[in-house]
Design an enzyme around this catalytic site. Sequence first.
Site, PDB file in Angstrom:
ATOM      1  N   GLY A  23       5.304   8.556  -0.112  1.00  0.00           N
ATOM      2  CA  GLY A  23       6.085   9.293   0.893  1.00  0.00           C
ATOM      3  C   GLY A  23       6.976   8.357   1.696  1.00  0.00           C
ATOM      4  O   GLY A  23       8.161   8.642   1.918  1.00  0.00           O
ATOM      5  N   LYS A  24       6.412   7.215   2.074  1.00  0.00           N
ATOM      6  CA  LYS A  24       7.177   6.299   2.919  1.00  0.00           C
ATOM      7  C   LYS A  24       8.151   5.474   2.082  1.00  0.00           C
ATOM      8  O   LYS A  24       9.226   5.114   2.554  1.00  0.00           O
ATOM      9  CB  LYS A  24       6.220   5.418   3.727  1.00  0.00           C
ATOM     10  CG  LYS A  24       5.337   6.271   4.639  1.00  0.00           C
ATOM     11  CD  LYS A  24       4.277   5.491   5.354  1.00  0.00           C
ATOM     12  CE  LYS A  24       3.325   6.411   6.108  1.00  0.00           C
ATOM     13  NZ  LYS A  24       2.483   7.264   5.232  1.00  0.00           N
ATOM     14  N   CYS A  74      -3.534   6.530   9.124  1.00  0.00           N
ATOM     15  CA  CYS A  74      -3.683   7.962   9.451  1.00  0.00           C
ATOM     16  C   CYS A  74      -5.115   8.200   9.896  1.00  0.00           C
ATOM     17  O   CYS A  74      -5.805   9.059   9.366  1.00  0.00           O
ATOM     18  CB  CYS A  74      -3.309   8.838   8.256  1.00  0.00           C
ATOM     19  SG  CYS A  74      -4.270   8.496   6.773  1.00  0.00           S
ATOM     20  N   CYS A 100       0.858  -1.199   0.000  1.00  0.00           N
ATOM     21  CA  CYS A 100       0.000   0.000   0.000  1.00  0.00           C
ATOM     22  C   CYS A 100       0.884   1.236   0.000  1.00  0.00           C
ATOM     23  O   CYS A 100       0.875   2.042   0.938  1.00  0.00           O
ATOM     24  CB  CYS A 100      -0.943   0.016   1.198  1.00  0.00           C
ATOM     25  SG  CYS A 100      -2.032  -1.411   1.237  1.00  0.00           S
ATOM     26  N   ALA A 101       1.673   1.385  -1.041  1.00  0.00           N
ATOM     27  CA  ALA A 101       2.797   2.325  -1.033  1.00  0.00           C
ATOM     28  C   ALA A 101       2.492   3.701  -1.599  1.00  0.00           C
ATOM     29  O   ALA A 101       3.169   4.669  -1.270  1.00  0.00           O
ATOM     30  CB  ALA A 101       3.960   1.716  -1.816  1.00  0.00           C
ATOM     31  N   ALA A 102       1.527   3.802  -2.502  1.00  0.00           N
ATOM     32  CA  ALA A 102       1.348   5.050  -3.248  1.00  0.00           C
ATOM     33  C   ALA A 102       0.637   6.119  -2.401  1.00  0.00           C
ATOM     34  O   ALA A 102      -0.200   5.762  -1.576  1.00  0.00           O
ATOM     35  CB  ALA A 102       0.528   4.774  -4.508  1.00  0.00           C
TER      36      ALA A 102
HETATM   37  C1  LIG Z   1      -2.830   5.237   3.137  1.00  0.00           C
HETATM   38  S1  LIG Z   1      -2.579   5.062   1.435  1.00  0.00           S
HETATM   39  C2  LIG Z   1      -0.849   4.777   1.347  1.00  0.00           C
HETATM   40  C3  LIG Z   1       0.021   6.014   1.507  1.00  0.00           C
HETATM   41  C4  LIG Z   1       1.487   5.710   1.264  1.00  0.00           C
HETATM   42  N1  LIG Z   1       1.985   4.654   2.141  1.00  0.00           N
HETATM   43  C5  LIG Z   1       2.380   6.924   1.414  1.00  0.00           C
HETATM   44  O1  LIG Z   1       3.054   7.069   2.438  1.00  0.00           O
HETATM   45  O2  LIG Z   1       2.418   7.753   0.506  1.00  0.00           O
HETATM   46  C6  LIG Z   1      -3.243   3.445   1.118  1.00  0.00           C
HETATM   47  C7  LIG Z   1      -2.963   2.895  -0.234  1.00  0.00           C
HETATM   48  O3  LIG Z   1      -3.455   1.555  -0.255  1.00  0.00           O
HETATM   49  C8  LIG Z   1      -3.797   1.227  -1.578  1.00  0.00           C
HETATM   50  N2  LIG Z   1      -4.654   0.024  -1.519  1.00  0.00           N
HETATM   51  C9  LIG Z   1      -5.929  -0.085  -1.100  1.00  0.00           C
HETATM   52  N3  LIG Z   1      -6.347  -1.354  -1.153  1.00  0.00           N
HETATM   53  C10 LIG Z   1      -5.302  -2.081  -1.634  1.00  0.00           C
HETATM   54  C11 LIG Z   1      -5.113  -3.467  -1.929  1.00  0.00           C
HETATM   55  N4  LIG Z   1      -6.095  -4.349  -1.750  1.00  0.00           N
HETATM   56  N5  LIG Z   1      -3.919  -3.839  -2.408  1.00  0.00           N
HETATM   57  C12 LIG Z   1      -2.922  -2.957  -2.604  1.00  0.00           C
HETATM   58  N6  LIG Z   1      -3.052  -1.640  -2.344  1.00  0.00           N
HETATM   59  C13 LIG Z   1      -4.223  -1.206  -1.855  1.00  0.00           C
HETATM   60  C14 LIG Z   1      -4.460   2.477  -2.087  1.00  0.00           C
HETATM   61  O4  LIG Z   1      -4.409   2.539  -3.504  1.00  0.00           O
HETATM   62  C15 LIG Z   1      -3.624   3.576  -1.412  1.00  0.00           C
HETATM   63  O5  LIG Z   1      -2.641   4.062  -2.283  1.00  0.00           O
END
Ligand SMILES: C[S@@+](CC[C@H](N)C(=O)[O-])C[C@H]1O[C@@H](n2cnc3c(N)ncnc32)[C@H](O)[C@@H]1O
Length: 403
Positions: free
Chosen positions: A224-225, A335, A219-221
Amino acid sequence: MLDAVLRRGQTLEAAASTVRALPSADRALAVAIAGETLRRLPDLDALIDSATRQRLPDDAKARTVLRLALAQKLGLGTPDHALVATALPLVDGGPRRLVHGVLGTLLRRGLAPSAAPRLPDAVEQRWGTAWGASVLDAARRQIARRPPLDLTFADEAEALAYATTHAGNVLAPRHVRVESSSVTELDGYGGGRWWVQDLAASLPARLIPSEAKDVLDLCAAPGGKTMQLAAAGHKVTALDASKSRLERLSENLQRTHVAADLIQADALVWKPQRPFDAILLDAPCSATGTFRRHPEVLYRARPPIIAENTELQARLLERAAGWLNPGGSLVYSVCSLEPEEGERVVEAFLAANRGFRIAPPAAGELPDFVTSSAEGWVRILPGMLEDQGGLDGFFMVRLVRQR
Ligand SMILES: C[S@@+](CC[C@H](N)C(=O)[O-])C[C@H]1O[C@@H](n2cnc3c(N)ncnc32)[C@H](O)[C@@H]1O
Protein backbone atom coordinates in the site's frame (compact mmCIF):
# COMPACT_ATOMS: atom_id res chain seq x y z
CA MET A 1 -11.62 -21.32 12.75
CA LEU A 2 -12.16 -20.13 16.30
CA ASP A 3 -9.96 -22.87 17.61
CA ALA A 4 -7.21 -21.95 15.14
CA VAL A 5 -7.39 -18.31 16.22
CA LEU A 6 -7.89 -18.67 19.95
CA ARG A 7 -5.72 -21.68 20.68
CA ARG A 8 -3.19 -21.70 17.86
CA GLY A 9 -2.86 -17.95 17.41
CA GLN A 10 -3.60 -17.92 13.66
CA THR A 11 -5.05 -14.97 11.79
CA LEU A 12 -8.70 -15.35 10.80
CA GLU A 13 -7.62 -15.20 7.16
CA ALA A 14 -5.28 -18.17 7.65
CA ALA A 15 -7.84 -19.99 9.79
CA ALA A 16 -10.40 -19.57 7.00
CA SER A 17 -8.52 -22.20 5.01
CA THR A 18 -10.37 -24.68 7.27
CA VAL A 19 -13.58 -23.90 5.37
CA ARG A 20 -11.97 -23.67 1.94
CA ALA A 21 -14.00 -26.58 0.60
CA LEU A 22 -17.40 -25.05 1.36
CA PRO A 23 -19.47 -23.36 -1.37
CA SER A 24 -18.60 -19.67 -1.43
CA ALA A 25 -21.82 -18.40 0.21
CA ASP A 26 -21.44 -20.88 3.08
CA ARG A 27 -17.77 -20.03 3.41
CA ALA A 28 -18.54 -16.31 3.64
CA LEU A 29 -21.20 -17.00 6.28
CA ALA A 30 -18.82 -19.18 8.31
CA VAL A 31 -16.12 -16.48 8.25
CA ALA A 32 -18.70 -13.81 9.17
CA ILE A 33 -19.92 -15.88 12.15
CA ALA A 34 -16.34 -16.43 13.35
CA GLY A 35 -15.60 -12.70 12.96
CA GLU A 36 -18.71 -11.65 14.89
CA THR A 37 -17.88 -14.16 17.62
CA LEU A 38 -14.42 -12.61 18.02
CA ARG A 39 -15.85 -9.07 18.02
CA ARG A 40 -18.13 -9.81 20.96
CA LEU A 41 -16.54 -12.75 22.73
CA PRO A 42 -16.39 -11.35 26.32
CA ASP A 43 -20.03 -10.21 26.08
CA LEU A 44 -21.13 -13.56 24.63
CA ASP A 45 -19.38 -15.43 27.43
CA ALA A 46 -20.94 -13.19 30.07
CA LEU A 47 -24.39 -13.94 28.62
CA ILE A 48 -23.70 -17.68 28.58
CA ASP A 49 -22.46 -17.61 32.17
CA SER A 50 -25.52 -15.65 33.26
CA ALA A 51 -27.83 -18.39 32.01
CA THR A 52 -26.28 -21.47 33.57
CA ARG A 53 -24.89 -22.42 36.94
CA GLN A 54 -22.47 -24.82 35.28
CA ARG A 55 -18.98 -23.40 34.83
CA LEU A 56 -18.28 -24.25 31.20
CA PRO A 57 -14.58 -24.39 30.29
CA ASP A 58 -13.47 -22.00 27.54
CA ASP A 59 -12.98 -24.81 25.06
CA ALA A 60 -16.12 -26.81 25.99
CA LYS A 61 -18.11 -27.71 22.91
CA ALA A 62 -21.28 -26.34 24.51
CA ARG A 63 -19.66 -22.94 25.02
CA THR A 64 -18.36 -22.84 21.45
CA VAL A 65 -21.75 -23.70 19.97
CA LEU A 66 -23.48 -21.13 22.20
CA ARG A 67 -20.95 -18.48 21.21
CA LEU A 68 -21.61 -19.16 17.54
CA ALA A 69 -25.38 -19.01 17.99
CA LEU A 70 -25.27 -15.79 20.03
CA ALA A 71 -22.83 -14.15 17.61
CA GLN A 72 -25.34 -14.78 14.82
CA LYS A 73 -28.15 -13.35 16.93
CA LEU A 74 -26.28 -10.22 18.02
CA GLY A 75 -23.91 -9.61 15.13
CA LEU A 76 -25.77 -10.88 12.09
CA GLY A 77 -29.43 -10.59 13.14
CA THR A 78 -30.16 -14.25 12.32
CA PRO A 79 -33.74 -15.25 13.31
CA ASP A 80 -34.10 -17.27 16.51
CA HIS A 81 -35.55 -20.37 14.85
CA ALA A 82 -32.61 -20.51 12.46
CA LEU A 83 -30.10 -20.19 15.31
CA VAL A 84 -31.67 -23.01 17.25
CA ALA A 85 -32.05 -25.19 14.18
CA THR A 86 -28.36 -24.85 13.29
CA ALA A 87 -26.92 -24.91 16.82
CA LEU A 88 -28.56 -28.06 18.19
CA PRO A 89 -27.33 -30.54 15.55
CA LEU A 90 -23.77 -29.45 16.42
CA VAL A 91 -24.20 -30.96 19.90
CA ASP A 92 -26.15 -34.08 18.92
CA GLY A 93 -25.08 -36.91 21.19
CA GLY A 94 -23.48 -34.34 23.50
CA PRO A 95 -24.58 -31.42 25.71
CA ARG A 96 -27.75 -30.82 23.68
CA ARG A 97 -30.01 -30.23 26.66
CA LEU A 98 -27.63 -27.73 28.17
CA VAL A 99 -27.25 -25.77 24.91
CA HIS A 100 -30.99 -25.84 24.28
CA GLY A 101 -31.69 -24.66 27.83
CA VAL A 102 -29.16 -21.79 27.81
CA LEU A 103 -30.13 -20.63 24.35
CA GLY A 104 -33.83 -20.77 25.21
CA THR A 105 -33.30 -18.77 28.41
CA LEU A 106 -31.27 -16.11 26.61
CA LEU A 107 -33.58 -15.81 23.61
CA ARG A 108 -36.62 -15.43 25.89
CA ARG A 109 -34.83 -12.51 27.55
CA GLY A 110 -34.88 -10.68 24.20
CA LEU A 111 -31.21 -9.96 23.52
CA ALA A 112 -30.06 -6.75 21.85
CA PRO A 113 -26.48 -6.15 20.67
CA SER A 114 -24.42 -3.82 22.83
CA ALA A 115 -23.21 -0.70 21.02
CA ALA A 116 -19.95 -0.98 22.98
CA PRO A 117 -19.04 -4.62 23.65
CA ARG A 118 -16.29 -5.37 26.13
CA LEU A 119 -12.82 -6.14 24.81
CA PRO A 120 -10.81 -9.06 26.22
CA ASP A 121 -9.73 -8.35 29.81
CA ALA A 122 -6.01 -8.17 29.01
CA VAL A 123 -6.63 -5.60 26.25
CA GLU A 124 -8.96 -3.52 28.43
CA GLN A 125 -6.26 -3.40 31.09
CA ARG A 126 -3.45 -2.52 28.67
CA TRP A 127 -5.33 0.15 26.72
CA GLY A 128 -7.05 1.55 29.80
CA THR A 129 -3.63 2.06 31.40
CA ALA A 130 -1.96 3.36 28.24
CA TRP A 131 -4.70 5.60 26.82
CA GLY A 132 -7.39 6.08 29.47
CA ALA A 133 -11.09 5.30 29.81
CA SER A 134 -12.43 7.47 27.00
CA VAL A 135 -10.16 5.88 24.37
CA LEU A 136 -11.11 2.45 25.68
CA ASP A 137 -14.81 3.35 25.40
CA ALA A 138 -14.24 4.50 21.83
CA ALA A 139 -12.46 1.23 21.02
CA ARG A 140 -15.47 -0.68 22.38
CA ARG A 141 -17.82 1.33 20.20
CA GLN A 142 -15.58 0.79 17.20
CA ILE A 143 -15.43 -2.97 17.50
CA ALA A 144 -19.23 -3.10 17.26
CA ARG A 145 -19.29 -1.22 13.95
CA ARG A 146 -18.20 -2.18 10.48
CA PRO A 147 -15.53 0.31 9.42
CA PRO A 148 -16.02 2.24 6.18
CA LEU A 149 -13.84 1.51 3.19
CA ASP A 150 -10.97 3.86 2.37
CA LEU A 151 -9.51 4.12 -1.12
CA THR A 152 -6.18 5.71 -1.99
CA PHE A 153 -5.79 7.12 -5.50
CA ALA A 154 -2.59 7.68 -7.43
CA ASP A 155 -4.07 10.87 -8.83
CA GLU A 156 -5.63 13.66 -6.78
CA ALA A 157 -8.05 14.91 -9.45
CA GLU A 158 -9.34 11.37 -9.98
CA ALA A 159 -9.96 11.01 -6.25
CA LEU A 160 -12.04 14.18 -6.23
CA ALA A 161 -14.00 13.08 -9.29
CA TYR A 162 -14.65 9.63 -7.79
CA ALA A 163 -15.84 11.16 -4.52
CA THR A 164 -18.30 13.36 -6.40
CA THR A 165 -19.76 10.56 -8.48
CA HIS A 166 -19.80 7.94 -5.71
CA ALA A 167 -20.92 9.99 -2.69
CA GLY A 168 -17.45 9.58 -1.18
CA ASN A 169 -15.83 11.64 1.54
CA VAL A 170 -12.37 13.12 0.86
CA LEU A 171 -10.60 13.20 4.22
CA ALA A 172 -7.12 13.81 2.78
CA PRO A 173 -5.62 14.40 -0.67
CA ARG A 174 -5.80 11.32 -2.94
CA HIS A 175 -8.13 9.63 -0.47
CA VAL A 176 -11.83 8.75 -0.68
CA ARG A 177 -13.93 7.14 2.04
CA VAL A 178 -16.98 5.19 0.85
CA GLU A 179 -19.74 3.29 2.63
CA SER A 180 -19.46 -0.23 1.31
CA SER A 181 -18.88 -3.65 2.72
CA SER A 182 -17.71 -5.23 -0.51
CA VAL A 183 -14.60 -4.08 -2.31
CA THR A 184 -15.25 -6.26 -5.33
CA GLU A 185 -18.64 -4.62 -5.90
CA LEU A 186 -17.13 -1.14 -5.98
CA ASP A 187 -17.03 0.71 -9.25
CA GLY A 188 -13.49 0.59 -10.63
CA TYR A 189 -12.42 -2.57 -8.78
CA GLY A 190 -9.54 -4.17 -10.66
CA GLY A 191 -9.14 -1.02 -12.75
CA GLY A 192 -5.96 -0.03 -10.95
CA ARG A 193 -6.89 3.60 -10.31
CA TRP A 194 -7.20 3.10 -6.56
CA TRP A 195 -6.34 0.61 -3.85
CA VAL A 196 -7.87 -0.12 -0.47
CA GLN A 197 -5.95 1.45 2.39
CA ASP A 198 -7.19 2.75 5.72
CA LEU A 199 -6.70 6.49 5.98
CA ALA A 200 -4.40 6.01 9.00
CA ALA A 201 -2.24 3.58 6.99
CA SER A 202 -1.85 6.21 4.29
CA LEU A 203 -0.32 8.76 6.67
CA PRO A 204 3.27 7.43 7.13
CA ALA A 205 4.12 7.67 3.42
CA ARG A 206 2.86 11.26 3.45
CA LEU A 207 5.75 12.03 5.83
CA ILE A 208 8.40 11.09 3.26
CA PRO A 209 9.66 14.48 2.01
CA SER A 210 8.69 15.14 -1.60
CA GLU A 211 12.28 16.15 -2.45
CA ALA A 212 13.65 12.71 -1.45
CA LYS A 213 14.49 11.03 -4.76
CA ASP A 214 15.78 7.64 -3.79
CA VAL A 215 13.47 6.00 -1.25
CA LEU A 216 13.71 2.59 0.44
CA ASP A 217 10.43 1.00 1.54
CA LEU A 218 11.64 -1.52 4.08
CA CYS A 219 9.02 -4.13 5.07
CA ALA A 220 7.00 -3.16 2.03
CA ALA A 221 4.54 -5.95 1.27
CA PRO A 222 1.72 -6.05 0.27
CA GLY A 223 2.63 -2.59 -0.89
CA GLY A 224 0.00 0.00 0.00
CA LYS A 225 2.74 2.43 0.93
CA THR A 226 5.00 1.42 -1.96
CA MET A 227 2.24 2.38 -4.39
CA GLN A 228 1.74 5.72 -2.64
CA LEU A 229 5.47 6.49 -2.82
CA ALA A 230 5.83 5.40 -6.44
CA ALA A 231 2.69 7.32 -7.46
CA ALA A 232 4.14 10.41 -5.75
CA GLY A 233 7.14 10.22 -8.08
CA HIS A 234 9.85 8.77 -5.83
CA LYS A 235 12.28 6.15 -7.12
CA VAL A 236 11.29 3.31 -4.81
CA THR A 237 13.16 0.21 -3.71
CA ALA A 238 10.69 -2.10 -1.95
CA LEU A 239 12.07 -4.85 0.26
CA ASP A 240 10.27 -7.61 2.12
CA ALA A 241 11.31 -10.93 3.61
CA SER A 242 8.19 -12.80 2.54
CA LYS A 243 8.14 -14.28 -0.96
CA SER A 244 4.37 -14.70 -1.10
CA ARG A 245 3.71 -11.20 0.20
CA LEU A 246 6.21 -9.77 -2.26
CA GLU A 247 4.35 -11.56 -5.07
CA ARG A 248 1.19 -9.77 -3.96
CA LEU A 249 3.13 -6.51 -3.98
CA SER A 250 4.28 -7.20 -7.51
CA GLU A 251 0.69 -7.90 -8.65
CA ASN A 252 -0.47 -4.71 -6.94
CA LEU A 253 2.17 -2.65 -8.75
CA GLN A 254 1.19 -4.14 -12.09
CA ARG A 255 -2.50 -3.49 -11.47
CA THR A 256 -1.89 0.14 -10.54
CA HIS A 257 0.74 0.77 -13.25
CA VAL A 258 3.39 2.11 -10.89
CA ALA A 259 6.95 0.83 -10.65
CA ALA A 260 9.40 -0.07 -7.90
CA ASP A 261 12.54 -2.22 -7.64
CA LEU A 262 11.66 -5.30 -5.61
CA ILE A 263 14.03 -7.14 -3.29
CA GLN A 264 13.25 -10.27 -1.33
CA ALA A 265 15.57 -10.25 1.68
CA ASP A 266 15.72 -10.29 5.44
CA ALA A 267 16.33 -6.70 6.46
CA LEU A 268 18.32 -7.95 9.44
CA VAL A 269 20.89 -9.44 7.04
CA TRP A 270 20.60 -7.43 3.81
CA LYS A 271 22.90 -4.47 3.17
CA PRO A 272 22.19 -1.74 0.58
CA GLN A 273 24.83 -0.78 -1.99
CA ARG A 274 24.10 2.91 -1.60
CA PRO A 275 22.57 5.17 1.06
CA PHE A 276 19.02 6.49 0.55
CA ASP A 277 17.47 9.96 0.73
CA ALA A 278 14.58 8.58 2.78
CA ILE A 279 13.49 5.28 4.29
CA LEU A 280 10.03 4.13 5.31
CA LEU A 281 10.10 1.43 7.97
CA ASP A 282 6.53 0.19 8.40
CA ALA A 283 7.63 -2.43 10.86
CA PRO A 284 6.08 -5.82 11.60
CA CYS A 285 3.97 -5.47 14.75
CA SER A 286 1.09 -6.88 16.76
CA ALA A 287 -1.29 -4.98 14.43
CA THR A 288 -3.67 -4.29 17.30
CA GLY A 289 -4.61 -0.99 15.62
CA THR A 290 -6.45 -2.99 12.96
CA PHE A 291 -8.87 -4.58 15.45
CA ARG A 292 -11.95 -3.16 13.67
CA ARG A 293 -11.31 -5.29 10.61
CA HIS A 294 -9.34 -8.04 12.30
CA PRO A 295 -10.83 -8.57 15.77
CA GLU A 296 -8.62 -11.63 16.27
CA VAL A 297 -5.58 -9.39 16.80
CA LEU A 298 -6.97 -8.73 20.27
CA TYR A 299 -6.42 -12.39 21.12
CA ARG A 300 -3.20 -12.98 19.21
CA ALA A 301 -1.26 -10.02 20.61
CA ARG A 302 -0.17 -11.52 23.92
CA PRO A 303 2.62 -9.86 25.95
CA PRO A 304 5.38 -12.27 24.75
CA ILE A 305 4.41 -11.54 21.11
CA ILE A 306 4.49 -7.80 21.79
CA ALA A 307 7.91 -8.14 23.46
CA GLU A 308 9.24 -10.16 20.50
CA ASN A 309 8.01 -7.50 18.07
CA THR A 310 9.56 -4.72 20.12
CA GLU A 311 12.95 -6.33 19.90
CA LEU A 312 12.66 -6.85 16.14
CA GLN A 313 11.45 -3.27 15.62
CA ALA A 314 14.42 -1.86 17.54
CA ARG A 315 16.86 -3.93 15.48
CA LEU A 316 15.25 -2.95 12.18
CA LEU A 317 15.23 0.73 13.14
CA GLU A 318 18.88 0.60 14.17
CA ARG A 319 19.88 -0.97 10.85
CA ALA A 320 17.79 1.35 8.69
CA ALA A 321 19.30 4.37 10.45
CA GLY A 322 22.71 3.40 9.07
CA TRP A 323 21.49 3.47 5.46
CA LEU A 324 20.52 7.15 5.19
CA ASN A 325 22.27 10.03 3.50
CA PRO A 326 23.11 12.90 5.89
CA GLY A 327 19.95 15.00 6.24
CA GLY A 328 17.86 12.00 5.17
CA SER A 329 14.50 11.10 6.73
CA LEU A 330 13.55 7.82 8.34
CA VAL A 331 9.82 7.35 8.89
CA TYR A 332 9.02 4.65 11.45
CA SER A 333 5.43 3.41 11.71
CA VAL A 334 3.40 0.58 13.23
CA CYS A 335 -0.33 -0.24 13.05
CA SER A 336 -0.25 -1.03 16.75
CA LEU A 337 -1.98 0.47 19.77
CA GLU A 338 0.77 -0.72 22.08
CA PRO A 339 3.09 2.10 23.21
CA GLU A 340 5.89 -0.50 23.57
CA GLU A 341 5.90 -0.86 19.78
CA GLY A 342 5.70 2.85 19.02
CA GLU A 343 6.67 5.54 21.51
CA ARG A 344 9.00 3.32 23.56
CA VAL A 345 10.91 2.04 20.51
CA VAL A 346 11.56 5.58 19.34
CA GLU A 347 12.56 6.87 22.77
CA ALA A 348 15.12 4.07 23.11
CA PHE A 349 16.40 4.71 19.59
CA LEU A 350 16.88 8.45 20.20
CA ALA A 351 18.61 7.83 23.52
CA ALA A 352 21.16 5.64 21.73
CA ASN A 353 21.46 7.69 18.50
CA ARG A 354 22.35 11.29 19.24
CA GLY A 355 22.76 12.06 15.52
CA PHE A 356 19.00 11.85 14.95
CA ARG A 357 16.17 14.19 15.85
CA ILE A 358 12.41 14.10 15.35
CA ALA A 359 11.02 16.26 12.53
CA PRO A 360 7.31 16.76 13.32
CA PRO A 361 4.83 16.91 10.42
CA ALA A 362 4.86 20.32 8.73
CA ALA A 363 1.64 22.23 8.06
CA GLY A 364 -0.27 20.60 5.22
CA GLU A 365 1.70 17.33 5.21
CA LEU A 366 -1.02 15.45 7.08
CA PRO A 367 -4.78 16.15 7.19
CA ASP A 368 -5.81 18.86 9.67
CA PHE A 369 -7.46 16.51 12.15
CA VAL A 370 -4.07 14.84 12.80
CA THR A 371 -1.97 16.57 15.43
CA SER A 372 1.46 15.60 16.62
CA SER A 373 2.45 15.11 20.27
CA ALA A 374 4.77 17.42 22.18
CA GLU A 375 7.58 15.03 21.19
CA GLY A 376 6.69 15.44 17.51
CA TRP A 377 5.33 11.99 16.74
CA VAL A 378 1.81 11.10 15.61
CA ARG A 379 -0.43 8.74 17.52
CA ILE A 380 -3.77 7.72 16.01
CA LEU A 381 -6.18 6.41 18.65
CA PRO A 382 -9.72 5.01 18.71
CA GLY A 383 -12.18 7.89 18.92
CA MET A 384 -10.43 10.09 16.37
CA LEU A 385 -12.74 11.08 13.52
CA GLU A 386 -15.36 8.83 15.08
CA ASP A 387 -18.33 10.66 13.59
CA GLN A 388 -16.89 9.97 10.14
CA GLY A 389 -16.22 6.29 10.69
CA GLY A 390 -12.97 6.32 12.67
CA LEU A 391 -9.47 5.15 11.79
CA ASP A 392 -7.14 2.25 12.45
CA GLY A 393 -4.82 2.76 15.41
CA PHE A 394 -1.33 3.81 14.30
CA PHE A 395 1.95 5.31 15.43
CA MET A 396 4.38 7.19 13.19
CA VAL A 397 7.36 9.46 13.52
CA ARG A 398 9.86 11.09 11.17
CA LEU A 399 13.47 10.92 12.29
CA VAL A 400 16.07 13.01 10.51
CA ARG A 401 19.74 12.18 10.36
CA GLN A 402 21.67 15.31 11.14
CA ARG A 403 24.18 16.54 8.58
C1 LIG B 1 3.27 -4.10 8.57
S1 LIG B 1 3.69 -5.17 7.27
C2 LIG B 1 4.07 -4.04 5.98
C3 LIG B 1 2.87 -3.42 5.29
C4 LIG B 1 3.27 -2.59 4.09
N1 LIG B 1 4.22 -1.54 4.44
C5 LIG B 1 2.09 -1.96 3.37
O1 LIG B 1 1.84 -0.76 3.54
O2 LIG B 1 1.40 -2.66 2.64
C6 LIG B 1 5.30 -5.74 7.76
C7 LIG B 1 6.05 -6.51 6.72
O3 LIG B 1 7.35 -6.76 7.24
C8 LIG B 1 7.84 -7.94 6.65
N2 LIG B 1 8.98 -8.39 7.48
C9 LIG B 1 8.97 -8.94 8.71
N3 LIG B 1 10.21 -9.17 9.14
C10 LIG B 1 11.05 -8.77 8.15
C11 LIG B 1 12.47 -8.76 7.99
N4 LIG B 1 13.27 -9.24 8.94
N5 LIG B 1 12.96 -8.28 6.84
C12 LIG B 1 12.17 -7.81 5.86
N6 LIG B 1 10.82 -7.80 5.96
C13 LIG B 1 10.27 -8.26 7.09
C14 LIG B 1 6.64 -8.85 6.64
O4 LIG B 1 6.78 -9.86 5.65
C15 LIG B 1 5.50 -7.86 6.34
O5 LIG B 1 5.19 -7.87 4.97
